[in-house]
Design a protein around this motif. Sequence first.
Motif, PDB file in Angstrom:
ATOM      1  N   GLN A  80       0.835  -1.207   0.000  1.00  0.00           N
ATOM      2  CA  GLN A  80       0.000   0.000   0.000  1.00  0.00           C
ATOM      3  C   GLN A  80       0.872   1.261   0.000  1.00  0.00           C
ATOM      4  O   GLN A  80       0.590   2.227  -0.706  1.00  0.00           O
ATOM      5  N   ALA A  81       1.944   1.241   0.800  1.00  0.00           N
ATOM      6  CA  ALA A  81       2.843   2.396   0.847  1.00  0.00           C
ATOM      7  C   ALA A  81       3.539   2.578  -0.496  1.00  0.00           C
ATOM      8  O   ALA A  81       3.705   3.705  -0.973  1.00  0.00           O
ATOM      9  N   GLN A  83       2.309   1.748  -3.343  1.00  0.00           N
ATOM     10  CA  GLN A  83       1.298   2.310  -4.255  1.00  0.00           C
ATOM     11  C   GLN A  83       1.184   3.811  -4.073  1.00  0.00           C
ATOM     12  O   GLN A  83       1.088   4.570  -5.034  1.00  0.00           O
ATOM     13  N   ALA A  84       1.199   4.250  -2.802  1.00  0.00           N
ATOM     14  CA  ALA A  84       1.118   5.688  -2.538  1.00  0.00           C
ATOM     15  C   ALA A  84       2.324   6.404  -3.135  1.00  0.00           C
ATOM     16  O   ALA A  84       2.204   7.498  -3.694  1.00  0.00           O
ATOM     17  N   ILE A  86       4.245   5.374  -5.750  1.00  0.00           N
ATOM     18  CA  ILE A  86       4.173   5.355  -7.221  1.00  0.00           C
ATOM     19  C   ILE A  86       3.186   6.404  -7.714  1.00  0.00           C
ATOM     20  O   ILE A  86       3.425   7.120  -8.682  1.00  0.00           O
TER      21      ILE A  86
ATOM     22  N   ARG B  32      -4.614   3.441 -11.095  1.00  0.00           N
ATOM     23  CA  ARG B  32      -3.864   4.680 -10.841  1.00  0.00           C
ATOM     24  C   ARG B  32      -4.327   5.786 -11.775  1.00  0.00           C
ATOM     25  O   ARG B  32      -4.525   6.926 -11.361  1.00  0.00           O
ATOM     26  N   LEU B  77      -3.441  -1.229   8.084  1.00  0.00           N
ATOM     27  CA  LEU B  77      -3.727  -0.945   6.682  1.00  0.00           C
ATOM     28  C   LEU B  77      -4.782   0.157   6.577  1.00  0.00           C
ATOM     29  O   LEU B  77      -4.673   1.078   5.761  1.00  0.00           O
ATOM     30  N   GLN B  80      -3.197   3.477   7.649  1.00  0.00           N
ATOM     31  CA  GLN B  80      -2.327   4.016   6.610  1.00  0.00           C
ATOM     32  C   GLN B  80      -3.152   4.621   5.479  1.00  0.00           C
ATOM     33  O   GLN B  80      -2.829   5.693   4.964  1.00  0.00           O
ATOM     34  N   ALA B  84      -3.331   8.536   4.169  1.00  0.00           N
ATOM     35  CA  ALA B  84      -3.213   8.971   2.776  1.00  0.00           C
ATOM     36  C   ALA B  84      -4.382   9.882   2.403  1.00  0.00           C
ATOM     37  O   ALA B  84      -4.210  10.887   1.713  1.00  0.00           O
ATOM     38  N   ARG B 347      -8.315   5.049  -1.918  1.00  0.00           N
ATOM     39  CA  ARG B 347      -8.307   4.115  -3.045  1.00  0.00           C
ATOM     40  C   ARG B 347      -7.872   2.711  -2.656  1.00  0.00           C
ATOM     41  O   ARG B 347      -7.642   1.875  -3.519  1.00  0.00           O
ATOM     42  N   TYR B 348      -7.764   2.453  -1.350  1.00  0.00           N
ATOM     43  CA  TYR B 348      -7.150   1.214  -0.908  1.00  0.00           C
ATOM     44  C   TYR B 348      -8.143   0.221  -0.312  1.00  0.00           C
ATOM     45  O   TYR B 348      -9.009   0.606   0.459  1.00  0.00           O
TER      46      TYR B 348
END
Lengths: 461, 461
Positions: A80-81, A83-84, A86, B32, B77, B80, B84, B347-348
Amino acid sequence: MVPHLVTALSGPINELEQRILDATPVIERWFRLEWMEHTPPLYCSVDIRNAGFKLAPVDTNLYPDGWHNLSADVLPLAVQAAQAAIEKICPEARNLMIVPENGKPGSFYLASLARLQEIFRMAGLNVRFGSIDPAIKRSSTIALPDGETLTLEPAQRTRYRLGLKHFDPCTILLNNDLSAGAPGILEDLHEQYLLPPLQAGWSVRRKSRHFQCYEEVSKRFGKLLGIDPWLINPMFASCGEVDIREASGGECLRTNVDALLTKVRRKYKEYGINEKPFVVVKADQGTHGAGLLTVRDVKDLEPLLQKPRAKAAQIVPRGEVIIQEGVLTHERIHDAVAEPVVYMIDRYVVGGFYRVHAERGEDENLNAPGAHFVPLAFSSAAQLPKPGAKAGASAPNRFYMYGVIARLAMVAASYELEATDPELQSWSESPRTCRRPCAGCKTSDSDLKPCVAINMGAACA
Amino acid sequence: MVPHLVTALSGPINELEQRILDATPVIERWFRLEWMEHTPPLYCSVDIRNAGFKLAPVDTNLYPDGWHNLSADVLPLAVQAAQAAIEKICPEARNLMIVPENGKPGSFYLASLARLQEIFRMAGLNVRFGSIDPAIKRSSTIALPDGETLTLEPAQRTRYRLGLKHFDPCTILLNNDLSAGAPGILEDLHEQYLLPPLQAGWSVRRKSRHFQCYEEVSKRFGKLLGIDPWLINPMFASCGEVDIREASGGECLRTNVDALLTKVRRKYKEYGINEKPFVVVKADQGTHGAGLLTVRDVKDLEPLLQKPRAKAAQIVPRGEVIIQEGVLTHERIHDAVAEPVVYMIDRYVVGGFYRVHAERGEDENLNAPGAHFVPLAFSSAAQLPKPGAKAGASAPNRFYMYGVIARLAMVAASYELEATDPELQSWSESPRTCRRPCAGCKTSDSDLKPCVAINMGAACA
């Protein structure tokens, strides 16, 4: 898996933990504001030592290996991190190339690379390894113990880009510390993202600059929480270029070691700590804790400095050195001395482990052959604070505190990378300056005072 | 905890799973790019049904409760992801106010609210509950079974802001579905973020609009993967305002049910599926699956439509209805029928659970009294794809697929919220338009064709 962990459960550290827990929303907001102004390194690992009375980072690695030591449970967090990260760097990316260390990779390093590939693949990128080792001329596939394979290919340079045959990456992830300097193959890549940037390599990086930045961070954080920054900051002095074959070199070392030991002694007295202070002399650049010298009394230096030059030079690190306050580790796993290592991707703590060494003392470097690794209990919500629990009484709260300290070191790393960014040289015009630029001062042997002054927080000479 | 899970391990679903696994980097990149153009709802839960031959979302909740049903392992998760989200919405925020459902909260809902508070508190915000229920006039503290407490306070409105006494939030998080319409107290909050936005409330929202958007998403996604979108898309027709007390109302229902059943039958034949098709008639707005009618043959409608009006009206949902292809659930936990519910923040995918109902059939709604919940095995890297494993052979891969489908529904929700955003009415000028606006058509009883045409992907009449 929760390691059986013995930490010092009394003393100032619990007060620190309590303050950190009470201030969670304040702390997280502080980090959010920091990351609005500064760019975190893409990834980073921080070695932390918990002395029971103080908790401090002792090493910040901008090219972390050891990813395979993280618990598999924290993988979703790492993904997940990633992804953030990227999403911010290049959301339209399809491909990522990882540049590994030069040389033939050992089995541990291969396992780490495989895990790193897994993380970024699951985050949604095609990931391949492009070696910049000139000795690697053709692609080779290596079998891993778990039955998987890993393919190392020679990176190919075109005029503006670096990649592989039929593989054009948007981002190049360096996992190579560039100790020998930035090779030409990585220079002038204007169309691709190279992360961490070239100035993070050990040919440019200095530990003293990092800890100068960290000192600034710890002071501001100490003010935020109303604590003595020393509780989270290892004091240091730097000595510029030391050649102990010359009298001036030895003298610089003596003066700084003595001054720093005196300061540590004073702090121990202030807090009523019955431990013997020590300092660590280490090379100001370079990785893997090589050439580390522990000094408990300035007199201990004498036999070394009086040894035949060739012999002494094997023991005292050569070149620029940093003299750092030694931080004991009071943590134990089954009687063996342990220190936590915290891993971050983008601005997030994604996991960690204990580096454990059965044959080393609490004031010795554990990053040495014989160390083994125990995943931190980050899996079960462990890096999250638990508001109800008493300070010192719960692993989750302890680990949240470790995550805070590790992130402070990451903030320092971001300052450091700004201070050495060739494109951000003119501070006043840059939108991303350090609030107080810490450009790091390189002092000559004959100019000792400014070295010590760095540590006092004064401006560099 | 990995639930003992029996899923259909053969048939088209494995081919779908294989395609999704093979295409992971392509899929993640697609998401994305979507999130570059569209804003995900702050949070969202999606009910999914896995028929073995097809896998589709059947309900997308923009005010999810049930947070307490997620495994504690996935908390990091969720935290986090919340970090974000905050970072994007208002990084300088200190305070968040959650607006709960009106009325006296039950113990399950309280547990869900407490978990939500925990997530956002750990993400670094001071979190308090501000009720907009006019009946709540003073603050009350409720004891929770775990010894914690939760305080409900009446929200206070000033001219431009909503908050509590001495508590001024930057963001207001709605956990109230606004079935009765947007109350004045929430309107014209120009200086604060209200999330999800007012148009996500059930007074504006229509299931048919959501599934129309989802159909668009599933077509594009189907093209990306080279699959028939029907494999992930529940077909539907909508009937506008139905009053079965009038002949035209019954006729609209009959025609659409018959047409949809015929289409489903044709698809079953195409794929060689030996199941009895069914459709579900439900209210086009509103939550909690109330007033749901399962129809296997158009003739089954007759007794209902011929019943005394008052009785029939109790069985057939009143007002606007949606007629949706029924998706069987072939999943079982210990013989009880189960369906996965996937939770997302920003988005997660942050976790999920199985809704299990021992007394319901595989073609029935499980969101009913008597259901219980089994946390999904998302804890051990389970929402991450495992490239080596064969399709159908591993829980992680199955869950990754669920996460993909749930995120497709979230993309549809973001289209939907754009389509109904009062500030984005002029499509051509807005920077965040849907690629193909799906504004949702409300058809009258006498205008049946356009309803069916929606489902065929034609433009609305």
